[in-house]
Motif scaffolding. Structure first.
Motif, PDB file in Angstrom:
ATOM      1  N   SER A 187       1.053  -0.891  -0.311  1.00 31.27           N
ATOM      2  CA  SER A 187       0.229  -0.316   0.101  1.00 31.27           C
ATOM      3  C   SER A 187       0.710   1.541   0.005  1.00 31.27           C
ATOM      4  O   SER A 187       0.356   2.431  -0.694  1.00 31.27           O
ATOM      5  N   HIS A 236      -4.991  -7.806   2.646  1.00 34.05           N
ATOM      6  CA  HIS A 236      -5.053  -7.400   3.913  1.00 34.05           C
ATOM      7  C   HIS A 236      -6.154  -8.371   5.018  1.00 34.05           C
ATOM      8  O   HIS A 236      -5.103  -8.552   6.553  1.00 34.05           O
ATOM      9  N   SER A 273      -3.923   3.332   6.075  1.00 33.79           N
ATOM     10  CA  SER A 273      -3.663   2.447   6.046  1.00 33.79           C
ATOM     11  C   SER A 273      -1.802   2.493   6.430  1.00 33.79           C
ATOM     12  O   SER A 273      -1.417   1.299   7.821  1.00 33.79           O
ATOM     13  N   SER A 312     -14.750  -6.730   7.734  1.00 29.88           N
ATOM     14  CA  SER A 312     -13.138  -5.457   7.599  1.00 29.88           C
ATOM     15  C   SER A 312     -13.334  -5.563   6.411  1.00 29.88           C
ATOM     16  O   SER A 312     -12.837  -4.827   5.960  1.00 29.88           O
ATOM     17  N   THR A 313     -13.544  -6.636   5.019  1.00 29.69           N
ATOM     18  CA  THR A 313     -13.110  -6.048   3.736  1.00 29.69           C
ATOM     19  C   THR A 313     -13.898  -5.171   3.415  1.00 29.69           C
ATOM     20  O   THR A 313     -14.371  -3.688   3.208  1.00 29.69           O
ATOM     21  N   GLU A 361     -12.555  -1.250   4.937  1.00 35.77           N
ATOM     22  CA  GLU A 361     -10.879  -1.324   4.131  1.00 35.77           C
ATOM     23  C   GLU A 361     -10.989  -1.257   2.647  1.00 35.77           C
ATOM     24  O   GLU A 361     -10.561  -0.692   1.742  1.00 35.77           O
ATOM     25  N   HIS A 393     -10.465   2.087  -0.456  1.00 30.88           N
ATOM     26  CA  HIS A 393      -9.662   1.739  -1.318  1.00 30.88           C
ATOM     27  C   HIS A 393     -10.789   1.820  -2.382  1.00 30.88           C
ATOM     28  O   HIS A 393      -9.872   2.335  -3.395  1.00 30.88           O
TER      29      HIS A 393
END
Lengths: 228, 228
Positions: free
Chosen positions: A136, A190, B136, B182-183, B186, B190
């Motif tokens: 990242s 992740h 991040s 969590s996907t 995050e 993104h």
DNA sequence: GCTAATATAATAGTATTACTATCGTTATTC
DNA sequence: GAATAACGATAGTAATACTATTATATTAGC
């Protein structure tokens, strides 16, 4: 990997280095040991000076190969994604059934990395760890648009494109193939990170792996059934 | 936001600062202007010295509030996630239908951020941009496990936990609620990043937003129908 | 309104980083 | 064996990421 591949090379944008590290012993050593050192101390603490000490070479010699550590990270990332792309294309090449093909691709892209002896000076297992922890940082920078124009991210972009096409091949009407593909690639890194540092934020652990989670997620999203 | 909330405060781990920035004019100015400066120059180029010049205050004065810029980023991140959590809880509070509740939560978590006048010295729109570009970096560090033990990430973890529970409330048999949650969090950051810098890697654009993509993805994954 | 306490500003100083430049020495090649 | 390229050693610079000290404001309590 096969002995036939011993001389295989991953193509990398030549603006990422000053002198091709593949062209000399020192260059290969820089790449090899930088992977180990970045993994050990983290990208923030990594310096060319420290690397010089480690490889018993001079800081200034390293600068003859890479402009700075940011470019080195971009180089390592390109190598990694090129390597993943190659394995994905290789593994899915003969598969004509789009669903099977997609499933195989997801597996390659989300699997835990194992050693690959085709590239002797690069430790792919450690490189995977670096990608999880540092990738990242290679694009979350102010200069990203300019660097994108320079082509520093072509390999990764091509990979997302390929995956996106495989999704479309399975369901031409699904409206978000690119977003799903980029979510898979980024999300997989992740989930590995969470598994190691935030186990309460993921269901991935020793018995469930990211491949199962993402295969399930994408198959459900595309209304496919795993077992037929 | 309502005038009633004028005195609302987001609770933040007090190890993240030396002196509470909410306790003085200078402290608030540091927070307010650091958000703008980080957004302008990027986290790597951001320094307390530059911030000092900008707010016409001294570098050493800023060090009395924050140990270093890493802690400041953790502070800003905690504030952001605390603010998001508060809005999510508030918005979903009265909803008894689990599906509707989940849908509302997804919307809050993936929406574009709009200004919130309840917190006068913080520009939430700019803060969202910082979170997209820099969040991040706050956890992709070698010290993450130690910092996690110190509780620097509790707010974010609580948020993932809440979302995970809402997923389970809709489908108790779904095996990966934490990973899906969590996907989403995050992945939403993104997708916003890609939309701005890598438009060829996402289907999100002016007419499709991350909320639509993720709502669709999660609803399909949980086998729910949007329209009933 | 004065004193004491606290907060902030100004200045200086240090170790480290991220380089650049130069030059001598060692390999390699032709 | 000479020419050329690669590498190592050393030095130097501007900036970063702080710490320490002291002086000057500001504020709070009386």
């Amino acid at each position: 990997m096969d002995i036939l591949m011993q001389s295989l090379r991953i193509g990398i944008n030549d603006k990422l280095y000053i002198k091709d590290p593949e062209s000399s012993k020192l260059g290969k050593k820089i790449v090899e040991e930088s992977i180990l050192l970045i993994e050990e101390v983290g990208f923030e603490s990594f310096t060319f000076k420290k690397l010089g000490v480690r490889i018993k070479s001079n800081e200034s010699s390293i600068y003859r190969y890479f402009e700075n550590k940011h470019k080195l990270l971009l180089y390592l990332s390109s190598w990694y994604w090129g390597w993943v792309e190659y394995r994905m294309v290789f593994a899915t090449n003969g598969i004509s059934n789009p669903k099977e093909k997609l499933q195989k691709a997801i597996a390659i892209l989300t699997q835990k990395v194992e050693e690959d002896n085709a590239f002797t000076h690069i430790n792919e297992v450690v490189l995977h760890k670096i990608i999880i922890n540092e990738y990242s940082k290679s694009y979350l920078v102010k200069e990203v648009s300019q660097e994108n124009k320079e082509g520093y991210f072509v390999v990764f972009k091509r990979l997302v494109g390929r995956l996106s096409q495989m999704i479309t091949a399975v369901d031409a009407d699904y409206p978000y193939p690119l977003s799903l593909a980029s979510t898979l690639l980024e999300g997989s890194l992740h989930q590995y990170f969470l598994q190691e540092h935030f186990p309460t934020l993921t269901n991935c652990n020793t018995s469930v792996n990211p491949t199962e989670f993402f295969t399930d997620m994408i198959f459900r999203t595309l209304n496919l059934n795993l077992n037929d």
